[in-house]
Enzyme design. Structure first.
Site, short mmCIF file in Angstrom:
data_model
loop_
_atom_site.label_atom_id
_atom_site.label_comp_id
_atom_site.label_asym_id
_atom_site.label_seq_id
_atom_site.Cartn_x
_atom_site.Cartn_y
_atom_site.Cartn_z
N LYS A 152 1.87 -3.21 6.75
CA LYS A 152 2.68 -3.06 5.15
C LYS A 152 3.77 -3.22 5.53
O LYS A 152 4.91 -3.74 4.73
CB LYS A 152 1.61 -2.67 4.34
CG LYS A 152 0.05 -2.26 4.43
CD LYS A 152 0.00 -4.12 3.57
CE LYS A 152 -1.19 -4.44 3.02
NZ LYS A 152 -1.38 -5.33 2.26
N SER A 154 0.68 -0.94 -0.11
CA SER A 154 0.40 -0.09 -0.29
C SER A 154 0.69 1.25 0.12
O SER A 154 1.85 1.15 0.72
CB SER A 154 -1.21 0.18 1.08
OG SER A 154 -1.20 1.38 1.98
N TYR A 156 -2.31 -1.01 11.45
CA TYR A 156 -2.28 -1.14 9.67
C TYR A 156 -1.41 -1.19 9.50
O TYR A 156 -0.94 -2.14 8.49
CB TYR A 156 -3.54 -1.22 9.36
CG TYR A 156 -3.56 -0.64 7.78
CD1 TYR A 156 -3.82 -2.63 7.01
CD2 TYR A 156 -3.17 -0.36 6.48
CE1 TYR A 156 -3.93 -2.35 5.47
CE2 TYR A 156 -3.69 0.33 5.48
CZ TYR A 156 -3.88 -1.06 4.80
OH TYR A 156 -3.29 -1.41 3.30
C1 UD1 Z 1 -7.29 5.20 3.91
C2 UD1 Z 1 -6.05 4.33 4.59
C3 UD1 Z 1 -4.66 3.58 4.07
C4 UD1 Z 1 -5.69 2.62 3.12
C5 UD1 Z 1 -6.78 2.98 2.11
C6 UD1 Z 1 -7.19 2.05 0.94
C7 UD1 Z 1 -6.94 6.28 6.73
C8 UD1 Z 1 -5.95 7.70 7.58
N1 UD1 Z 1 -6.04 5.99 5.52
O1 UD1 Z 1 -6.66 6.01 2.79
O2 UD1 Z 1 -4.34 3.51 5.39
O3 UD1 Z 1 -4.60 2.21 2.68
O4 UD1 Z 1 -7.70 4.17 2.70
O5 UD1 Z 1 -7.50 2.93 0.03
O6 UD1 Z 1 -7.82 5.27 6.99
N2 UD1 Z 1 -12.74 11.20 3.89
C9 UD1 Z 1 -13.73 12.26 3.81
N3 UD1 Z 1 -14.93 12.26 4.23
C10 UD1 Z 1 -15.32 10.52 4.04
C11 UD1 Z 1 -13.76 9.50 4.35
C12 UD1 Z 1 -13.19 10.34 3.91
O7 UD1 Z 1 -13.84 13.29 3.53
O8 UD1 Z 1 -16.43 10.01 4.85
C13 UD1 Z 1 -10.94 12.22 2.51
C14 UD1 Z 1 -10.09 11.74 3.70
O9 UD1 Z 1 -9.87 12.49 5.09
C15 UD1 Z 1 -9.15 12.13 2.48
C16 UD1 Z 1 -9.81 11.12 1.28
O10 UD1 Z 1 -11.05 11.80 1.57
O11 UD1 Z 1 -8.18 13.17 1.82
C17 UD1 Z 1 -9.80 9.21 1.00
O12 UD1 Z 1 -9.81 9.26 2.05
P1 UD1 Z 1 -10.14 7.61 2.54
O13 UD1 Z 1 -10.44 7.17 1.57
O14 UD1 Z 1 -10.49 6.68 3.76
O15 UD1 Z 1 -8.17 6.71 1.77
P2 UD1 Z 1 -7.03 7.83 2.56
O16 UD1 Z 1 -7.26 8.42 3.73
O17 UD1 Z 1 -6.59 8.07 1.23
#
Ligand code: UD1
Length: 342
Positions: A152, A124, A148
C-alpha cells in the site's frame, strides 16, 4: 459517469458499486473472483434493480484491461483489486509485491493509453505503520510492518509519481480505517474464505456457531480496558466516501493527488465490539483473553477532518449499527454467498 471498479465483486467493492449505481453512475466491474463470488452481481441487481456487467479478469493482465477499456470506455476507475491478508503476505511476500504492484502498473498504464486519468485508489490506515500515536492525519510519514502494508505504501508512492509526471492525472488515495458492517438489506456483506483474521468477521462466525469463542489478543495494552482500540467504520459510510472522492476529483479545477482518511475519528476497544456484537446477536458471545498478536499496535484512529472539509463527507453509523448489519448478513447467509441460505 462511467466507472470501472476493479475488485468490484469484493466486500468493499460490492458496497461501493451499489452506491455508485444508486447515484446514477454506470459501472463496469473487473474482478478475477479469486476471493469473491459471482453471486454478488445477482445481489447487487436485487438491491439496485440494475445488472452490473462483470469481466472476470485478473487486473495484472494489462492486455485484458486494455481490451476492456476499449470495449467499455469509462471516465474514471476505482481500484480495489488486490491481495489483503496480512499473515499470508508475511509468508508469501513476493506474491504480494508482484500482484498488488503489477495490478496498479497494469491499470494505470491501460488507463493512460485509453486517455482516462481519474483514479480512486484503495489504500489503508496500515500506511501509518507503528511509529505514530493516534489520531492519524494524512501528512504523517508512511511506513508499514508487513509486506501487505508495504504494498500500500509503495502503490501510493507510484501513484504520486505518476501524477507528478503528468499533471492531467486526478488521483485520490483513500486510507480506510477498519471497515465492518454490511448493506442493511443483509444481501451483501463480507465473506472471508477460510479462517477470518479480522475481529468482526470472526465474531460473526462465533455468533452463527461456526467458531467456538473469540480469542481476545491481549488485555494489557495501555488503553482504558487494556484491549486494542480501532476506528471501525461502517462499509456503507466507506462506500459513500468513495462516491464523494470520485465526484470531488471529477469536479476539481486541476489534477494532482489528494489523500483522505476514511474513518470515524474515534477508537473502540475489542471488549466494546464484543459487547456490541453480543447485543446485536441477542446473547453473550463467549471469549477468552490470550496473548498479544504479533505486529498489532495498541491504538489506531483517524483524524477525519480533511475528508469532512474537502469531501463534505463524514461517517455517520456507530458500532451498534455496524454489528447489527453484520449480524443480519451473517445470520441469513451463514456460510457466505456459496453456502446454503439460512
Ligand atoms: C488488520 C490488519 C491491517 C488491515 C486491516 C483491515 C493486522 C496486523 N492488521 O488491522 O493491516 O488493513 O486489518 O481491516 O492484521 N482481535 C482480537 N481477536 C481476533 C481478531 C482481532 O482480539 O480474533 C483484535 C486485534 O488484536 C485488534 C482488533 O481486534 O486489536 C482489530 O483487529 P483486526 O480486525 O484484525 O484489524 P487490525 O489489526 O486493526
Amino acid at each position: 459517469m462511467r466507472v470501472l471498479v476493479t475488485g468490484g465483486a469484493g466486500y468493499i467493492g460490492s458496497h461501493t458499486v451499489v452506491r455508485l449505481v444508486e447515484a446514477g453512475h454506470e459501472v463496469q466491474v473487473v474482478d478475477d473472483l479469486s476471493n469473491s463470488s459471482p453471486i454478488v452481481l445477482d445481489r447487487i441487481e436485487e438491491i439496485t434493480g440494475v445488472r452490473v456487467p462483470l469481466d472476470v479478469v485478473d487486473v495484472t493482465d494489462r492486455g485484458a484491461v486494455t481490451a476492456i477499456l476499449a470495449q467499455h470506455p469509462v471516465d474514471a476507475a476505482i481500484h480495489l483489486a488486490g491481495l489483503k491478508a496480512v499473515g499470508e503476505s508475511v509468508e508469501q511476500p513476493l506474491r504480494y509485491y508482484r500482484t498488488n504492484l503489477d495490478a496498479t502498473f497494469s491499470l494505470v498504464g491501460a488507463m493512460a493509453d485509453a486517455g482516462v486519468r481519474t483514479l480512486v485508489f484503495s489504500s489503508s490506515a496500515t500506511v501509518y505503520g507503528a511509529q505514530a500515536s493516534p489520531p492519524f492525519e494524512e501528512d504523517l510519514p508512511t511506513s508499514a510492518t508487513n509486506p501487505y502494508g508495504w504494498t500500500k505504501v509503495m502503490q501510493e508512492q507510484v501513484l504520486r509519481d505518476v501524477a507528478a509526471g503528468d499533471p492531467r492525472w486526478r488521483i485520490a488515495l483513500l486510507r480506510y480505517f477498519n471497515p465492518v458492517g454490511a448493506h442493511p438489506s443483509g444481501r451483501i456483506g463480507e465473506d472471508p474464505q477460510g479462517h477470518p483474521n479480522n475481529l468482526v468477521p470472526y465474531l460473526a462466525q462465533v455468533a452463527v456457531g461456526r467458531r467456538e469463542k473469540l480469542l481476545v489478543f491481549g488485555d494489557d495494552y495501555d488503553t482504558p480496558d487494556g484491549t486494542g482500540l480501532r476506528d471501525y467504520i461502517h462499509v456503507e459510510d466507506l462506500a459513500a466516501g468513495h462516491l464523494a472522492a470520485l465526484e470531488t476529483l471529477a469536479a476539481a479545477d486541476a489534477g494532482g493527488v489528494r489523500t483522505w482518511n476514511l474513518g470515524t475519528g474515534s477508537g473502540t476497544s475489542v471488549l466494546e465490539v464484543l459487547a456490541a456484537f453480543s447485543r446485536a446477536a441477542g446473547r453473550e458471545l463467549p471469549h477468552e483473553v490470550v496473548g498479544r498478536r504479533a505486529g498489532d499496535i495498541a491504538a489506531s484512529w483517524a483524524d477525519p477532518t480533511r475528508a469532512h472539509r474537502e469531501l463534505g463527507w463524514r461517517a455517520e453509523k456507530g458500532i451498534d449499527e455496524m454489528c447489527a448489519d453484520t449480524w443480519r448478513w451473517q445470520e441469513t447467509n451463514p456460510a457466505g454467498y456459496d453456502g446454503p441460505p439460512a
